[in-house]
Design a protein around this motif. Structure first.
Motif, mmCIF file in Angstrom:
data_model
loop_
_atom_site.group_PDB
_atom_site.id
_atom_site.type_symbol
_atom_site.label_atom_id
_atom_site.label_comp_id
_atom_site.label_asym_id
_atom_site.label_seq_id
_atom_site.Cartn_x
_atom_site.Cartn_y
_atom_site.Cartn_z
ATOM 1 N N ALA A 70 0.822 -1.211 0.000
ATOM 2 C CA ALA A 70 0.000 0.000 0.000
ATOM 3 C C ALA A 70 0.860 1.266 0.000
ATOM 4 O O ALA A 70 0.331 2.362 0.170
ATOM 5 C CB ALA A 70 -0.931 -0.012 1.215
ATOM 6 N N LEU A 71 2.177 1.150 -0.214
ATOM 7 C CA LEU A 71 3.044 2.326 -0.178
ATOM 8 C C LEU A 71 2.714 3.336 -1.272
ATOM 9 O O LEU A 71 2.915 4.535 -1.091
ATOM 10 C CB LEU A 71 4.517 1.921 -0.292
ATOM 11 C CG LEU A 71 5.123 1.232 0.923
ATOM 12 C CD1 LEU A 71 6.616 0.974 0.686
ATOM 13 C CD2 LEU A 71 4.922 2.035 2.187
ATOM 14 N N GLY A 72 2.202 2.873 -2.393
ATOM 15 C CA GLY A 72 1.845 3.779 -3.485
ATOM 16 C C GLY A 72 0.713 4.724 -3.133
ATOM 17 O O GLY A 72 0.482 5.712 -3.832
ATOM 18 N N GLU A 73 0.009 4.455 -2.038
ATOM 19 C CA GLU A 73 -1.098 5.307 -1.611
ATOM 20 C C GLU A 73 -0.676 6.352 -0.580
ATOM 21 O O GLU A 73 -1.496 7.134 -0.104
ATOM 22 C CB GLU A 73 -2.221 4.439 -1.046
ATOM 23 C CG GLU A 73 -2.805 3.521 -2.098
ATOM 24 C CD GLU A 73 -3.980 2.697 -1.605
ATOM 25 O OE1 GLU A 73 -4.541 3.016 -0.537
ATOM 26 O OE2 GLU A 73 -4.328 1.746 -2.303
ATOM 27 N N LEU A 74 0.617 6.374 -0.217
ATOM 28 C CA LEU A 74 1.093 7.367 0.748
ATOM 29 C C LEU A 74 0.868 8.779 0.228
ATOM 30 O O LEU A 74 0.948 9.035 -0.973
ATOM 31 C CB LEU A 74 2.584 7.164 1.024
ATOM 32 C CG LEU A 74 2.987 5.954 1.860
ATOM 33 C CD1 LEU A 74 4.512 5.864 1.940
ATOM 34 C CD2 LEU A 74 2.382 6.011 3.251
ATOM 35 N N GLN A 75 0.628 9.694 1.161
ATOM 36 C CA GLN A 75 0.467 11.111 0.851
ATOM 37 C C GLN A 75 1.442 11.913 1.708
ATOM 38 O O GLN A 75 1.775 11.501 2.821
ATOM 39 C CB GLN A 75 -0.966 11.573 1.177
ATOM 40 C CG GLN A 75 -2.054 10.826 0.421
ATOM 41 C CD GLN A 75 -2.056 11.138 -1.054
ATOM 42 O OE1 GLN A 75 -1.921 12.285 -1.446
ATOM 43 N NE2 GLN A 75 -2.189 10.108 -1.884
ATOM 44 N N GLU A 76 1.875 13.057 1.201
ATOM 45 C CA GLU A 76 2.727 13.929 2.001
ATOM 46 C C GLU A 76 1.963 14.361 3.241
ATOM 47 O O GLU A 76 0.769 14.639 3.178
ATOM 48 C CB GLU A 76 3.193 15.131 1.182
ATOM 49 C CG GLU A 76 4.189 14.734 0.110
ATOM 50 C CD GLU A 76 4.726 15.901 -0.703
ATOM 51 O OE1 GLU A 76 4.405 17.065 -0.390
ATOM 52 O OE2 GLU A 76 5.458 15.635 -1.677
ATOM 53 N N GLY A 77 2.645 14.371 4.385
ATOM 54 C CA GLY A 77 2.033 14.718 5.656
ATOM 55 C C GLY A 77 1.485 13.519 6.410
ATOM 56 O O GLY A 77 1.126 13.632 7.579
#
Length: 196
Positions: A70-77
């Motif tokens: 699920a790393l591709g779904e990370l968002q800044e912050g």
């Protein structure tokens, strides 16, 4: 190797795509103790430190990693669970965790239970991964014990400390998480498959 005991929550401060790779820059209190080429688990995914700048470090996730986690779904912050590789000779407080995600799952239910929480998850059965009641499971890098186990679904009980010091306090129904199934169970399953 890791233990599944989360050391701290880091913050994603920069995401940079390069071809099919994703460079992830994390702000963390542990950064001054890290070195280039060191392994750190991010939501249960073992990644190599490639750059360090004061309290920030960068790791790179390749397409294979992005496809299976699920790393591709990370968002800044966004916060991430962090754990450095275990030291030889230290206590193994969680269970043996490799930092190699087997597949993702979706949170299907969260219930508060008089001082603790029960989180339920469902995963794709086509990969034939299994859980067993009182067995180990790693969710976003957190070592846990399975409470209820069913075909392609399970629940875990979360104590207040774990709730406050990991990503569990951010999960909602529908949240996608990384799963690493117990390594001993995976070997037993594979040996049984080879006997058929």
């Amino acid at each position: 190797m890791f233990t599944g005991i989360i050391e701290e929550l880091g913050e994603v401060v920069k995401l940079q795509k390069e071809d099919q790779n994703l460079h992830i820059t994390i702000k963390s209190g542990m950064t001054p103790e890290l070195g280039i080429d060191q392994s750190v688990a991010h939501n249960g995914v073992c990644l190599t430190v490639v750059a360090i700048d004061e309290d920030r470090y960068t790791v790179t996730a390749i397409k294979e990693t992005l496809d299976k986690t699920a790393l591709g779904e990370l968002q800044e912050g966004q916060a991430v669970n962090l754990e450095r590789a275990m030291k030889l000779g230290e206590r193994l407080d969680g269970h043996i965790v490799q930092g190699h995600v087997d597949q993702t799952a979706e949170c299907t239910d969260i219930s508060e239970e008089d001082g603790s929480w029960r989180f339920s998850f469902k995963y794709d059965p086509s990969l034939n991964n299994v859980t067993i009641e009182k067995g180990s499971i790693t969710i976003d890098g957190t070592s846990l014990t399975v409470v209820d186990s069913g075909k392609n679904e399970f629940s875990v009980a979360i104590i207040p400390y774990t709730y406050e010091h990991t990503l569990f306090k951010t999960y909602r129904v529908g949240t996608k998480v990384n799963l690493e199934f117990d390594v001993v169970g995976k070997y037993v399953k594979r040996l049984l498959e080879l006997r058929d």
